[in-house]
Design a protein around this motif. Structure first.
Motif, PDB file in Angstrom:
ATOM      1  N   PHE A  16       0.853  -1.194   0.000  1.00 47.98           N
ATOM      2  CA  PHE A  16       0.000   0.000   0.000  1.00 47.98           C
ATOM      3  C   PHE A  16       0.891   1.247   0.000  1.00 47.98           C
ATOM      4  CE2 PHE A  16      -1.869  -3.424   2.524  1.00 47.98           C
ATOM      5  CZ  PHE A  16      -3.009  -3.717   1.793  1.00 47.98           C
ATOM      6  N   LYS A  17       1.631   1.439  -1.075  1.00 45.38           N
ATOM      7  CA  LYS A  17       2.638   2.498  -1.119  1.00 45.38           C
ATOM      8  C   LYS A  17       2.002   3.879  -0.998  1.00 45.38           C
ATOM      9  CE  LYS A  17       6.211   1.650  -3.419  1.00 45.38           C
ATOM     10  NZ  LYS A  17       7.227   1.365  -4.465  1.00 45.38           N
ATOM     11  N   ALA A  18       0.832   4.098  -1.619  1.00 42.34           N
ATOM     12  CA  ALA A  18       0.189   5.411  -1.537  1.00 42.34           C
ATOM     13  C   ALA A  18      -0.203   5.736  -0.098  1.00 42.34           C
ATOM     14  CB  ALA A  18      -1.047   5.443  -2.445  1.00 42.34           C
ATOM     15  N   TRP A  19      -0.771   4.744   0.624  1.00 38.00           N
ATOM     16  CA  TRP A  19      -1.116   4.956   2.028  1.00 38.00           C
ATOM     17  C   TRP A  19       0.135   5.212   2.846  1.00 38.00           C
ATOM     18  CZ3 TRP A  19       0.016   3.353   6.832  1.00 38.00           C
ATOM     19  CH2 TRP A  19      -0.898   3.620   7.839  1.00 38.00           C
ATOM     20  N   THR A  61       2.289   7.426   6.960  1.00 35.48           N
ATOM     21  CA  THR A  61       3.235   6.757   7.861  1.00 35.48           C
ATOM     22  C   THR A  61       3.803   7.706   8.909  1.00 35.48           C
ATOM     23  OG1 THR A  61       3.831   5.129   6.193  1.00 35.48           O
ATOM     24  CG2 THR A  61       5.379   5.458   8.002  1.00 35.48           C
ATOM     25  N   TYR A  62       4.274   8.871   8.504  1.00 36.52           N
ATOM     26  CA  TYR A  62       4.868   9.799   9.472  1.00 36.52           C
ATOM     27  C   TYR A  62       3.807  10.347  10.422  1.00 36.52           C
ATOM     28  CZ  TYR A  62       9.675  10.000   7.869  1.00 36.52           C
ATOM     29  OH  TYR A  62      10.985   9.690   7.595  1.00 36.52           O
TER      30      TYR A  62
END
Length: 286
Positions: free
Chosen positions: A219-222, A227-228
């Protein structure tokens, strides 16, 4: 801030024992290292500390504490921005003053009741390092008069450590993971071990691998968007929960549940003092 620091050092010279030139040297060290350490922090979210360097430079009784604070903390605060530093330091000072005046024997594990959370592990490490570097001094530890003189070679090893990874990434550009080798993170990750325990590293590693490997791939977009924010939310959640637990339970002498992982070492003798003449309940007497 430099003027106020100069006033503090010159006005309380008997207490701090740090002359004006020592303050300027500490500020110069902080200024010199702010940019390179800022680059490391910007790319890795890890901030190497200057505490050992400043302790090695000054190594002189109480001046060691003041010099380390102005040389190390000034650089750290510069990277964390001024306004937040003013708010955080004022809140920290008020909280510390309140705790020191309201909790008996705080930060003294030998006098505190068994299982008390007020052992101050981070402050204990900061204080002990200052005593070791100031009272004993680097001359008796890391020169020909000391028993740890070979450890000075690690300054050279640390300087040369990034070169193999850089060379291999240039020689084999098709191997993408070689570019991800970051020696400041690999070496600097152990800097928190005193007072951090193994269970903390397991928790950090599990969360880091899950979000930066699995979530990043699936889920690269999420990951890029949240994440930060999630990392900051987890830190803030722990802090706020700690405040809630203190005012609702600990301040009223209500013992909370025995959470898994609190007894991190599972070794009842690990907290026993080793210095002769000090006796603690439950510990063997030699």
């Amino acid at each position: 801030m430099v003027a106020l620091a100069m006033f503090a050092c010159e006005g309380f010279d008997k207490q701090l024992q740090l002359p004006w030139w020592g303050l300027l040297m500490a500020c110069g060290i902080a200024l010199f290292f702010t940019l390179p350490i800022g680059i490391i922090q910007a790319t890795t979210n890890t901030q190497p500390g200057l505490n050992v360097i400043t302790e090695l430079v000054i190594g002189e009784a109480l001046a060691n504490v003041a010099f380390k604070t102005y040389g190390y903390i000034s650089m750290s605060q510069a990277l964390y921005f001024l306004v937040g530093t003013l708010v955080a330091s004022s809140t920290y000072f008020a909280t510390a003053w309140w705790l020191l005046s309201s909790i008996k024997d705080i930060c003294d594990p030998l006098l505190l009741p068994e299982g008390s959370p007020w052992t101050c592990p981070g402050d204990d490490v900061f204080y002990n390092a200052s005593i070791i570097w100031g009272v004993i001094g680097p001359l008796r530890m890391f020169t020909k008069y000391g028993i740890y003189k070979e450890m000075n070679w690690f300054f050279l090893l640390g300087f040369l450590a990034p070169i193999p990874g850089w060379f291999l990434s240039r020689k084999y550009p098709n191997i993408k993971w070689l570019r991800l080798i970051n020696m400041p993170i690999i070496i600097g990750a152990t800097s928190s071990m005193p007072p951090t325990k193994a269970v903390n590293y397991w928790a950090w590693g599990a969360v880091g691998i899950f979000f930066n490997f699995y979530i990043y791939r699936k889920f690269k977009a999420w990951w890029a968007r949240h994440t930060y924010v999630l990392s900051a939310a987890l830190d803030a959640g722990v802090a706020f929960l700690g405040i809630v637990l203190f005012f609702t339970l600990q301040s009223k002498n209500v013992i909370g549940p025995e959470w898994w992982g609190l007894d991190m070492d599972h070794c009842p003798l690990a907290s026993c003092p080793t210095a002769p003449g000090i006796v603690k309940k439950g510990c063997p007497v030699f």
